[in-house]
Design a protein around this motif. Structure first.
Motif, PDB file in Angstrom:
ATOM      1  N   VAL A  16       0.722 -12.216  15.340  1.00 47.43           N
ATOM      2  CA  VAL A  16       1.247 -11.121  14.524  1.00 47.43           C
ATOM      3  C   VAL A  16       0.302  -9.920  14.555  1.00 47.43           C
ATOM      4  O   VAL A  16       0.743  -8.761  14.613  1.00 47.43           O
ATOM      5  N   LEU A  17      -0.990 -10.185  14.528  1.00 48.86           N
ATOM      6  CA  LEU A  17      -1.989  -9.122  14.423  1.00 48.86           C
ATOM      7  C   LEU A  17      -2.345  -8.488  15.763  1.00 48.86           C
ATOM      8  O   LEU A  17      -2.961  -7.413  15.789  1.00 48.86           O
ATOM      9  N   ARG A  18      -1.952  -9.127  16.861  1.00 52.09           N
ATOM     10  CA  ARG A  18      -2.393  -8.665  18.180  1.00 52.09           C
ATOM     11  C   ARG A  18      -2.032  -7.196  18.396  1.00 52.09           C
ATOM     12  O   ARG A  18      -0.889  -6.793  18.269  1.00 52.09           O
ATOM     13  N   GLY A  19      -3.048  -6.416  18.744  1.00 50.54           N
ATOM     14  CA  GLY A  19      -2.849  -5.004  19.013  1.00 50.54           C
ATOM     15  C   GLY A  19      -2.784  -4.129  17.779  1.00 50.54           C
ATOM     16  O   GLY A  19      -2.732  -2.907  17.888  1.00 50.54           O
ATOM     17  N   LYS A  54      -9.473  -6.632   5.277  1.00 50.19           N
ATOM     18  CA  LYS A  54      -8.310  -6.977   4.462  1.00 50.19           C
ATOM     19  C   LYS A  54      -6.984  -6.680   5.155  1.00 50.19           C
ATOM     20  O   LYS A  54      -5.944  -7.241   4.783  1.00 50.19           O
ATOM     21  N   LEU A  55      -7.005  -5.814   6.159  1.00 50.29           N
ATOM     22  CA  LEU A  55      -5.767  -5.501   6.873  1.00 50.29           C
ATOM     23  C   LEU A  55      -5.183  -6.744   7.526  1.00 50.29           C
ATOM     24  O   LEU A  55      -3.956  -6.885   7.622  1.00 50.29           O
ATOM     25  N   ARG A  56      -6.029  -7.661   7.966  1.00 54.06           N
ATOM     26  CA  ARG A  56      -5.543  -8.855   8.670  1.00 54.06           C
ATOM     27  C   ARG A  56      -4.603  -9.664   7.782  1.00 54.06           C
ATOM     28  O   ARG A  56      -3.471  -9.972   8.162  1.00 54.06           O
ATOM     29  N   GLY A  57      -5.073 -10.053   6.609  1.00 51.75           N
ATOM     30  CA  GLY A  57      -4.251 -10.873   5.724  1.00 51.75           C
ATOM     31  C   GLY A  57      -3.044 -10.136   5.196  1.00 51.75           C
ATOM     32  O   GLY A  57      -1.940 -10.689   5.128  1.00 51.75           O
ATOM     33  N   ALA A  58      -3.248  -8.860   4.808  1.00 54.96           N
ATOM     34  CA  ALA A  58      -2.135  -8.083   4.271  1.00 54.96           C
ATOM     35  C   ALA A  58      -1.042  -7.893   5.311  1.00 54.96           C
ATOM     36  O   ALA A  58       0.156  -8.037   5.017  1.00 54.96           O
ATOM     37  N   LEU A  59      -1.434  -7.578   6.532  1.00 53.94           N
ATOM     38  CA  LEU A  59      -0.447  -7.352   7.588  1.00 53.94           C
ATOM     39  C   LEU A  59       0.297  -8.635   7.928  1.00 53.94           C
ATOM     40  O   LEU A  59       1.527  -8.636   8.096  1.00 53.94           O
ATOM     41  N   ASN A  60      -0.420  -9.744   7.994  1.00 53.09           N
ATOM     42  CA  ASN A  60       0.245 -11.017   8.293  1.00 53.09           C
ATOM     43  C   ASN A  60       1.268 -11.356   7.210  1.00 53.09           C
ATOM     44  O   ASN A  60       2.375 -11.826   7.514  1.00 53.09           O
ATOM     45  N   ALA A  61       0.928 -11.082   5.943  1.00 52.39           N
ATOM     46  CA  ALA A  61       1.848 -11.392   4.854  1.00 52.39           C
ATOM     47  C   ALA A  61       3.039 -10.444   4.827  1.00 52.39           C
ATOM     48  O   ALA A  61       4.196 -10.876   4.699  1.00 52.39           O
ATOM     49  N   VAL A  62       2.784  -9.154   4.944  1.00 50.76           N
ATOM     50  CA  VAL A  62       3.871  -8.170   4.853  1.00 50.76           C
ATOM     51  C   VAL A  62       4.831  -8.310   6.038  1.00 50.76           C
ATOM     52  O   VAL A  62       6.057  -8.202   5.878  1.00 50.76           O
ATOM     53  N   MET A  63       4.313  -8.560   7.234  1.00 49.25           N
ATOM     54  CA  MET A  63       5.181  -8.680   8.405  1.00 49.25           C
ATOM     55  C   MET A  63       6.067  -9.918   8.341  1.00 49.25           C
ATOM     56  O   MET A  63       7.077 -10.001   9.038  1.00 49.25           O
ATOM     57  N   SER A  64       5.718 -10.874   7.481  1.00 48.41           N
ATOM     58  CA  SER A  64       6.523 -12.098   7.359  1.00 48.41           C
ATOM     59  C   SER A  64       7.708 -11.928   6.414  1.00 48.41           C
ATOM     60  O   SER A  64       8.569 -12.805   6.349  1.00 48.41           O
ATOM     61  N   GLY A 140      11.498  -6.149  -9.088  1.00 52.66           N
ATOM     62  CA  GLY A 140      11.882  -6.944  -7.927  1.00 52.66           C
ATOM     63  C   GLY A 140      10.978  -6.785  -6.723  1.00 52.66           C
ATOM     64  O   GLY A 140      11.378  -7.112  -5.593  1.00 52.66           O
ATOM     65  N   LEU A 141       9.751  -6.305  -6.953  1.00 53.89           N
ATOM     66  CA  LEU A 141       8.818  -6.184  -5.843  1.00 53.89           C
ATOM     67  C   LEU A 141       8.269  -7.561  -5.460  1.00 53.89           C
ATOM     68  O   LEU A 141       8.228  -8.483  -6.269  1.00 53.89           O
ATOM     69  N   VAL A 142       7.828  -7.697  -4.217  1.00 56.51           N
ATOM     70  CA  VAL A 142       7.228  -8.941  -3.737  1.00 56.51           C
ATOM     71  C   VAL A 142       5.718  -8.805  -3.827  1.00 56.51           C
ATOM     72  O   VAL A 142       5.143  -7.838  -3.312  1.00 56.51           O
ATOM     73  N   GLU A 143       5.084  -9.764  -4.486  1.00 60.40           N
ATOM     74  CA  GLU A 143       3.626  -9.694  -4.623  1.00 60.40           C
ATOM     75  C   GLU A 143       2.934 -10.197  -3.358  1.00 60.40           C
ATOM     76  O   GLU A 143       3.293 -11.249  -2.813  1.00 60.40           O
ATOM     77  N   ILE A 144       1.939  -9.449  -2.912  1.00 58.42           N
ATOM     78  CA  ILE A 144       1.065  -9.867  -1.810  1.00 58.42           C
ATOM     79  C   ILE A 144      -0.304 -10.136  -2.413  1.00 58.42           C
ATOM     80  O   ILE A 144      -1.086  -9.207  -2.653  1.00 58.42           O
ATOM     81  N   PRO A 145      -0.621 -11.394  -2.722  1.00 58.87           N
ATOM     82  CA  PRO A 145      -1.887 -11.691  -3.395  1.00 58.87           C
ATOM     83  C   PRO A 145      -3.088 -11.285  -2.536  1.00 58.87           C
ATOM     84  O   PRO A 145      -3.029 -11.322  -1.299  1.00 58.87           O
ATOM     85  N   PRO A 146      -4.205 -10.910  -3.168  1.00 60.26           N
ATOM     86  CA  PRO A 146      -5.368 -10.471  -2.394  1.00 60.26           C
ATOM     87  C   PRO A 146      -6.083 -11.595  -1.655  1.00 60.26           C
ATOM     88  O   PRO A 146      -6.802 -11.323  -0.688  1.00 60.26           O
ATOM     89  N   PHE A 147      -5.916 -12.833  -2.099  1.00 58.27           N
ATOM     90  CA  PHE A 147      -6.631 -13.924  -1.410  1.00 58.27           C
ATOM     91  C   PHE A 147      -5.931 -15.274  -1.526  1.00 58.27           C
ATOM     92  O   PHE A 147      -5.917 -16.028  -0.571  1.00 58.27           O
ATOM     93  N   ASP A 148      -5.309 -15.589  -2.658  1.00 56.35           N
ATOM     94  CA  ASP A 148      -4.795 -16.943  -2.881  1.00 56.35           C
ATOM     95  C   ASP A 148      -3.368 -17.082  -2.363  1.00 56.35           C
ATOM     96  O   ASP A 148      -2.419 -17.328  -3.116  1.00 56.35           O
ATOM     97  N   ASP A 149      -3.220 -16.946  -1.065  1.00 48.69           N
ATOM     98  CA  ASP A 149      -1.913 -16.966  -0.408  1.00 48.69           C
ATOM     99  C   ASP A 149      -2.126 -17.480   1.013  1.00 48.69           C
ATOM    100  O   ASP A 149      -3.051 -17.035   1.706  1.00 48.69           O
ATOM    101  N   PRO A 150      -1.304 -18.419   1.475  1.00 50.30           N
ATOM    102  CA  PRO A 150      -1.543 -19.013   2.797  1.00 50.30           C
ATOM    103  C   PRO A 150      -1.458 -18.007   3.937  1.00 50.30           C
ATOM    104  O   PRO A 150      -2.184 -18.117   4.926  1.00 50.30           O
ATOM    105  N   ARG A 151      -0.557 -17.009   3.820  1.00 49.53           N
ATOM    106  CA  ARG A 151      -0.423 -16.010   4.891  1.00 49.53           C
ATOM    107  C   ARG A 151      -1.634 -15.095   4.932  1.00 49.53           C
ATOM    108  O   ARG A 151      -2.096 -14.703   6.014  1.00 49.53           O
ATOM    109  N   VAL A 152      -2.155 -14.760   3.759  1.00 47.19           N
ATOM    110  CA  VAL A 152      -3.346 -13.913   3.686  1.00 47.19           C
ATOM    111  C   VAL A 152      -4.562 -14.667   4.228  1.00 47.19           C
ATOM    112  O   VAL A 152      -5.339 -14.133   5.029  1.00 47.19           O
TER     113      VAL A 152
END
Length: 336
Positions: A16-19, A54-64, A140-152
């Motif tokens: 997901v993060l490649r490039g 932090k971009l790595r975890g956030a991007l992986n979560a948001v792109m999912s 109705g927003l989706v929360e992207i946790p800062p650390f306690d999330d498997p995608r992050v």
């Protein structure tokens, strides 16, 4: 969402993060190699588009996320908010970042510049978390946790893959420790590849929530105070589902460093390696330079961010006094 990530999840995150958020430089530090007596390398996550890992975890979560969601929200001490804002912008989503009053204005301004809305209030990250959860319920927003999330966690774990692919001989990884997303992800990846590798979590000695929780055997609250390593502030959540257990099981030890030691390490990184980086970035250097940690083989640390108040940074590196809340940190020129 409560299932602990695996090496397979980290490998999937890499795709997901490649490039977009990968392949940051790994460079030697001659000065730290000399001081530690071992090869010492710096993983420059400050080269990320948002200036932090932090971009790595956030991007992986948001792109999912599926198409059609109302938007995303998060609580943040600054850099996670930048990551969520950047990732949301890539997908054309609304983003609302909730922060406490302790977050430096420079970080708030950086998040707004990426197009996100900022909600500022409360005196702790826990209070910012309450506001993020309110937005989930009310709007109705989706929360992207800062650390306690498997995608992050999986996104941050891609750093561990890159470190060992570049230097399979690494014996020790020195990882800044806050909520544990970075430390858990890096340790999970590194120990899956090289089980005997030593992974050390490092934090400031005031308000280190994960260290206090590990000592207590359960997640606990701590008082947040202003620190040169402000990105390491905040609690781990009393309902922590993942990072507490992963850090407990995977970290070999945790080291705490003082504000004075962080100051000295910021100066060393600036004068010896010519790098401008946040206090949270240098805690690995601080542990070595203070003599609190010794190395027996090649080591690496993660220079996690460059989103800092340059006026304060200038005072630090020029040896001037710095005010941290109700505490005065006396200045000390580098090398004295």
């Amino acid at each position: 969402m409560g299932v602990s990530p695996t090496l397979a999840d980290i490998l999937a995150a890499r795709a997901v993060l490649r490039g977009r958020a990968d392949a940051t430089p790994l460079v030697p530090s001659p000065y730290m190699s000399m001081r530690s007596g071992q090869d010492f390398l710096l993983k420059l996550e400050l080269a990320q588009p948002i200036g932090a890992f932090k971009l790595r975890g956030a991007l992986n979560a948001v792109m999912s996320l599926p198409d059609g969601v109302a938007g995303v929200t998060c609580c943040s001490t600054g850099n996670h908010g930048r990551g969520v804002a950047y990732a949301a912008a890539l997908r054309g989503m609304r983003a609302v970042v909730c922060m406490s009053r302790l977050v430096p204005q420079a970080k708030v301004d950086g998040i707004r510049a990426l197009g996100a809305e900022c909600q500022i209030g409360g005196g702790s990250q826990d209070e910012a978390q309450i506001e993020a959860r309110r937005l989930v319920e009310a709007e109705g927003l989706v929360e992207i946790p800062p650390f306690d999330d498997p995608r992050v966690i999986a996104g941050q774990g891609t750093i561990g893959l890159e470190l060992l692919e570049a230097r399979p001989d690494l014996e020790t990884l020195l990882v800044p420790l806050s909520g544990g997303g970075l430390a858990a992800g890096v340790a999970l990846a590194a120990k899956a590849i090289k089980p005997g590798i030593r992974v050390v979590g490092i934090s400031m000695d005031r308000g280190a929530a994960m260290r206090a929780s590990l000592a207590a055997g359960r997640p606990v609250e701590v008082e947040e105070v202003e620190s040169l390593a402000d990105s390491l502030g905040g609690g781990i959540g009393l309902d922590n589902r993942l990072t507490f257990t992963l850090c407990r099981d995977l970290l070999d030890e945790v080291v705490l460093v003082t504000e004075e030691e962080i100051r000295d390490a910021m100066q060393a990184l600036y004068f010896e390696d010519c790098l401008v980086a946040e206090g949270a970035s240098v805690v690995g250097l601080a542990a070595i330079l203070s003599g609190k940690l010794a190395l027996t083989g090649p080591a690496a640390t993660i220079i996690t961010g460059r989103n800092l108040d340059m006026d304060r940074f200038t005072r630090i590196v020029t040896g001037q006094d710095v005010t941290l809340g109700d505490r005065l940190l006396k200045g000390k020129p580098h090398g004295t």
